[in-house]
Design a protein around this motif. Sequence first.
Motif, PDB file in Angstrom:
ATOM      1  N   LEU A 150       9.305   3.862  -2.857  1.00 56.06           N
ATOM      2  CA  LEU A 150       8.721   3.246  -4.050  1.00 56.06           C
ATOM      3  C   LEU A 150       9.610   2.121  -4.576  1.00 56.06           C
ATOM      4  N   GLU A 151      10.917   2.334  -4.500  1.00 57.80           N
ATOM      5  CA  GLU A 151      11.855   1.307  -4.955  1.00 57.80           C
ATOM      6  C   GLU A 151      11.790   0.084  -4.038  1.00 57.80           C
ATOM      7  N   GLU A 152      11.743   0.302  -2.731  1.00 59.34           N
ATOM      8  CA  GLU A 152      11.667  -0.809  -1.776  1.00 59.34           C
ATOM      9  C   GLU A 152      10.382  -1.618  -1.948  1.00 59.34           C
ATOM     10  N   ARG A 153       9.307  -0.967  -2.357  1.00 53.94           N
ATOM     11  CA  ARG A 153       8.022  -1.646  -2.543  1.00 53.94           C
ATOM     12  C   ARG A 153       7.882  -2.261  -3.940  1.00 53.94           C
ATOM     13  N   MET A 181       0.840  -1.178   0.000  1.00 56.47           N
ATOM     14  CA  MET A 181       0.000   0.000   0.000  1.00 56.47           C
ATOM     15  C   MET A 181       0.885   1.242   0.000  1.00 56.47           C
ATOM     16  N   LEU A 182       0.497   2.214  -0.780  1.00 60.01           N
ATOM     17  CA  LEU A 182       1.274   3.440  -0.898  1.00 60.01           C
ATOM     18  C   LEU A 182       0.609   4.576  -0.133  1.00 60.01           C
ATOM     19  N   THR A 183       1.434   5.497   0.380  1.00 62.60           N
ATOM     20  CA  THR A 183       0.884   6.720   0.945  1.00 62.60           C
ATOM     21  C   THR A 183       0.392   7.589  -0.212  1.00 62.60           C
ATOM     22  N   ARG A 184      -0.359   8.598   0.102  1.00 61.14           N
ATOM     23  CA  ARG A 184      -0.892   9.495  -0.921  1.00 61.14           C
ATOM     24  C   ARG A 184       0.236  10.143  -1.718  1.00 61.14           C
ATOM     25  N   LYS A 185       1.273  10.617  -1.027  1.00 62.75           N
ATOM     26  CA  LYS A 185       2.388  11.274  -1.720  1.00 62.75           C
ATOM     27  C   LYS A 185       3.165  10.282  -2.584  1.00 62.75           C
ATOM     28  N   GLN A 186       3.358   9.050  -2.092  1.00 66.24           N
ATOM     29  CA  GLN A 186       4.040   8.048  -2.897  1.00 66.24           C
ATOM     30  C   GLN A 186       3.244   7.765  -4.170  1.00 66.24           C
ATOM     31  N   HIS A 187       1.929   7.647  -4.020  1.00 63.31           N
ATOM     32  CA  HIS A 187       1.061   7.390  -5.177  1.00 63.31           C
ATOM     33  C   HIS A 187       1.131   8.547  -6.169  1.00 63.31           C
ATOM     34  N   GLU A 188       1.050   9.771  -5.664  1.00 64.99           N
ATOM     35  CA  GLU A 188       1.109  10.951  -6.542  1.00 64.99           C
ATOM     36  C   GLU A 188       2.436  10.995  -7.294  1.00 64.99           C
ATOM     37  N   LEU A 189       3.533  10.708  -6.586  1.00 69.47           N
ATOM     38  CA  LEU A 189       4.841  10.740  -7.238  1.00 69.47           C
ATOM     39  C   LEU A 189       4.953   9.639  -8.291  1.00 69.47           C
ATOM     40  N   LEU A 190       4.511   8.448  -7.980  1.00 67.84           N
ATOM     41  CA  LEU A 190       4.572   7.343  -8.940  1.00 67.84           C
ATOM     42  C   LEU A 190       3.781   7.672 -10.205  1.00 67.84           C
ATOM     43  N   MET A 191       2.593   8.213 -10.047  1.00 65.07           N
ATOM     44  CA  MET A 191       1.771   8.552 -11.209  1.00 65.07           C
ATOM     45  C   MET A 191       2.409   9.693 -12.008  1.00 65.07           C
ATOM     46  N   PHE A 192       3.004  10.660 -11.323  1.00 63.49           N
ATOM     47  CA  PHE A 192       3.675  11.766 -12.009  1.00 63.49           C
ATOM     48  C   PHE A 192       4.857  11.249 -12.829  1.00 63.49           C
ATOM     49  N   ILE A 193       5.672  10.390 -12.225  1.00 60.77           N
ATOM     50  CA  ILE A 193       6.821   9.816 -12.943  1.00 60.77           C
ATOM     51  C   ILE A 193       6.344   9.007 -14.142  1.00 60.77           C
ATOM     52  N   ASN A 194       5.328   8.180 -13.949  1.00 67.67           N
ATOM     53  CA  ASN A 194       4.804   7.338 -15.026  1.00 67.67           C
ATOM     54  C   ASN A 194       4.314   8.186 -16.207  1.00 67.67           C
ATOM     55  N   GLU A 248       5.539  12.388   4.146  1.00 67.15           N
ATOM     56  CA  GLU A 248       5.346  11.094   3.488  1.00 67.15           C
ATOM     57  C   GLU A 248       4.068  10.411   3.960  1.00 67.15           C
ATOM     58  N   ALA A 249       3.614  10.756   5.155  1.00 67.90           N
ATOM     59  CA  ALA A 249       2.377  10.187   5.685  1.00 67.90           C
ATOM     60  C   ALA A 249       1.183  11.063   5.331  1.00 67.90           C
ATOM     61  N   GLY A 250       1.418  12.117   4.561  1.00 72.83           N
ATOM     62  CA  GLY A 250       0.331  13.006   4.159  1.00 72.83           C
ATOM     63  C   GLY A 250      -0.023  14.025   5.221  1.00 72.83           C
ATOM     64  N   ILE A 251       0.819  14.192   6.235  1.00 75.33           N
ATOM     65  CA  ILE A 251       0.586  15.176   7.296  1.00 75.33           C
ATOM     66  C   ILE A 251       1.510  16.348   7.017  1.00 75.33           C
ATOM     67  N   LEU A 252       0.914  17.492   6.711  1.00 77.90           N
ATOM     68  CA  LEU A 252       1.684  18.656   6.278  1.00 77.90           C
ATOM     69  C   LEU A 252       1.702  19.743   7.334  1.00 77.90           C
ATOM     70  N   ASP A 253       2.672  20.643   7.226  1.00 81.21           N
ATOM     71  CA  ASP A 253       2.772  21.790   8.116  1.00 81.21           C
ATOM     72  C   ASP A 253       1.460  22.582   8.041  1.00 81.21           C
ATOM     73  N   GLY A 254       0.870  22.874   9.196  1.00 84.33           N
ATOM     74  CA  GLY A 254      -0.375  23.641   9.244  1.00 84.33           C
ATOM     75  C   GLY A 254      -1.625  22.776   9.317  1.00 84.33           C
ATOM     76  N   ASP A 255      -1.502  21.453   9.121  1.00 82.54           N
ATOM     77  CA  ASP A 255      -2.668  20.557   9.238  1.00 82.54           C
ATOM     78  C   ASP A 255      -3.127  20.504  10.689  1.00 82.54           C
ATOM     79  N   THR A 256      -4.375  20.108  10.880  1.00 77.79           N
ATOM     80  CA  THR A 256      -4.901  19.868  12.217  1.00 77.79           C
ATOM     81  C   THR A 256      -5.148  18.372  12.346  1.00 77.79           C
ATOM     82  N   VAL A 257      -4.612  17.775  13.422  1.00 79.82           N
ATOM     83  CA  VAL A 257      -4.811  16.351  13.659  1.00 79.82           C
ATOM     84  C   VAL A 257      -5.719  16.180  14.867  1.00 79.82           C
ATOM     85  N   VAL A 258      -6.621  15.198  14.782  1.00 83.16           N
ATOM     86  CA  VAL A 258      -7.530  14.899  15.881  1.00 83.16           C
ATOM     87  C   VAL A 258      -7.029  13.636  16.556  1.00 83.16           C
TER      88      VAL A 258
END
Length: 170
Positions: free
Chosen positions: A48-51, A1-14, A157-167
Amino acid sequence: MLTRKQHELLMFINERLKETGVAPSFDEMKEALNLRSKSGIHRLITALEERGFIRRLAHRARALEVLKLPDAAAPSLARGRGFEPEVIEGGGAPAASLAPAPANENDALPVSVMGRIAAGTPIEALQEESHQVSVPLAMLSNGEHYALEVKGDSMIEAGILDGDTVVIQR
């Protein structure tokens, strides 16, 4: 399973490989994913390479090969559609108790924002309520909850960015 950023990067490269036959540069990847540094791209590519999704070709600049794509390939950043977070506006009335009461899925509960959490450089821990955010009950489990604002970018890499709010469940 890929994180959102890993998925976005893979699709961008492809897509870039399909369009031009050459992998994008690290700067282009950084811009496409709205990251602040190339070190985040290095970590994403390594993951992505490890997976087994991509392979780096030795002794060649910008030499990446896509080996496989995830089952549900979503539209990529090359079409201008990146991650768009759903923002939940706060400002509701204070709650008597943070434990959710039975209600419809459309109901929301005010959750107190109790300060910031470091995702990078350590910061001072605060335990004062600064404001409240309204969180849909469907997103909460039983028990008490509080929210923290993320400061830093070590969790991108986990999709948690500066300025996000976590519950967080207490």
